[in-house]
Design a protein around this motif. Structure first.
Motif, PDB file in Angstrom:
ATOM      1  N   LYS A   9     -18.972 -15.833 -32.084  1.00  0.00           N
ATOM      2  CA  LYS A   9     -18.624 -16.509 -30.833  1.00  0.00           C
ATOM      3  C   LYS A   9     -17.564 -17.572 -31.084  1.00  0.00           C
ATOM      4  O   LYS A   9     -17.353 -18.019 -32.203  1.00  0.00           O
ATOM      5  N   TYR A  11     -16.491 -21.365 -30.341  1.00  0.00           N
ATOM      6  CA  TYR A  11     -17.028 -22.656 -29.939  1.00  0.00           C
ATOM      7  C   TYR A  11     -15.896 -23.676 -29.964  1.00  0.00           C
ATOM      8  O   TYR A  11     -15.542 -24.187 -31.022  1.00  0.00           O
ATOM      9  N   MET A  16     -16.109 -27.526 -24.005  1.00  0.00           N
ATOM     10  CA  MET A  16     -17.561 -27.534 -23.813  1.00  0.00           C
ATOM     11  C   MET A  16     -18.029 -28.739 -23.007  1.00  0.00           C
ATOM     12  O   MET A  16     -17.485 -29.834 -23.145  1.00  0.00           O
ATOM     13  N   SER A  17     -19.082 -28.495 -22.237  1.00  0.00           N
ATOM     14  CA  SER A  17     -19.795 -29.614 -21.623  1.00  0.00           C
ATOM     15  C   SER A  17     -20.689 -30.213 -22.710  1.00  0.00           C
ATOM     16  O   SER A  17     -20.882 -29.622 -23.781  1.00  0.00           O
ATOM     17  N   LYS A  19     -23.886 -30.455 -22.609  1.00  0.00           N
ATOM     18  CA  LYS A  19     -25.035 -29.559 -22.755  1.00  0.00           C
ATOM     19  C   LYS A  19     -24.670 -28.364 -23.655  1.00  0.00           C
ATOM     20  O   LYS A  19     -25.455 -27.977 -24.533  1.00  0.00           O
ATOM     21  N   GLU A  20     -23.507 -27.793 -23.452  1.00  0.00           N
ATOM     22  CA  GLU A  20     -23.065 -26.671 -24.297  1.00  0.00           C
ATOM     23  C   GLU A  20     -22.864 -27.116 -25.746  1.00  0.00           C
ATOM     24  O   GLU A  20     -23.198 -26.397 -26.675  1.00  0.00           O
ATOM     25  N   GLY A  23     -26.189 -27.356 -27.441  1.00  0.00           N
ATOM     26  CA  GLY A  23     -26.676 -26.012 -27.768  1.00  0.00           C
ATOM     27  C   GLY A  23     -25.993 -25.451 -29.002  1.00  0.00           C
ATOM     28  O   GLY A  23     -26.652 -24.928 -29.908  1.00  0.00           O
ATOM     29  N   ALA A  24     -24.670 -25.563 -29.051  1.00  0.00           N
ATOM     30  CA  ALA A  24     -23.922 -25.045 -30.203  1.00  0.00           C
ATOM     31  C   ALA A  24     -24.264 -25.829 -31.467  1.00  0.00           C
ATOM     32  O   ALA A  24     -24.422 -25.253 -32.547  1.00  0.00           O
ATOM     33  N   ARG A 161     -14.444 -33.930 -29.576  1.00  0.00           N
ATOM     34  CA  ARG A 161     -14.388 -33.351 -28.237  1.00  0.00           C
ATOM     35  C   ARG A 161     -13.389 -34.078 -27.360  1.00  0.00           C
ATOM     36  O   ARG A 161     -12.799 -33.504 -26.450  1.00  0.00           O
TER      37      ARG A 161
END
Length: 163
Positions: A9, A11, A16-17, A19-20, A23-24, A161
């Motif tokens: 995937k 990433y 990304m948010s 929340k994402e 998760g990652a 980020r």
């Protein structure tokens, strides 16, 4: 649980948010390895300790010493000239540092590789604990180093980020 599809995937931290990102971060294999090893070290410490004071001293010492050593390694080793000029270490340097600076939003290269980070965490933290109080304190120090690494890596995700 290790996600075997993690490496298939994409990433991108800049896409990304929060929340994402969480998760990652939590399915990243190195983070999972750190957390499992920290849990085992905490279990060993808890089941073999006889006195809490040396354990607390070990934890505090690692919280102070480890980030300083991490900074020195990053500043003077990873940003130095030796690793990328040596044919024996250039490929390691490329993976653990160059690729991250080339594309800081790619989560797959944001963290150091386990084959370099785990020995570093062990070499820096366990002797501190061992000197303070033997094997039990070495395990506590290792757990602390692993958890400090997890915290640092999450902060690294957040900071990257927003670049």
């Amino acid at each position: 649980m290790v996600d075997l599809n993690f490496w298939k995937k994409d990433y991108r931290l800049d896409k990304m948010s929060l929340k994402e990102l969480w998760g990652a971060y939590l399915i990243y294999p190195a983070i999972q390895a750190y957390l499992v090893l920290a849990a085992l070290s905490i279990w060993y410490t808890a089941t073999h300790m006889t006195d809490a004071l040396p354990i607390v001293a070990s934890v505090i010492a690692v919280i102070i010493v480890y980030p300083f050593v991490w900074y020195l390694l990053h500043r003077f080793v990873l940003h130095g000239h030796f690793l990328f000029r040596s044919k024996f270490t250039a490929h390691v340097w490329k993976r653990i540092h160059f690729d991250h600076h080339r594309d800081p939003h790619d989560l797959k290269v944001l963290f150091g590789a386990l084959y370099t980070t785990l020995p570093t965490i062990l070499i820096v933290t366990a002797p501190v604990g061992y000197i303070i109080g033997g094997t039990v304190c070495a395990a506590a120090a290792l757990a602390t180093g692993l958890l400090v690494t997890c915290f640092y890596e999450f902060c690294h995700c957040i900071a990257t980020r927003h670049i």
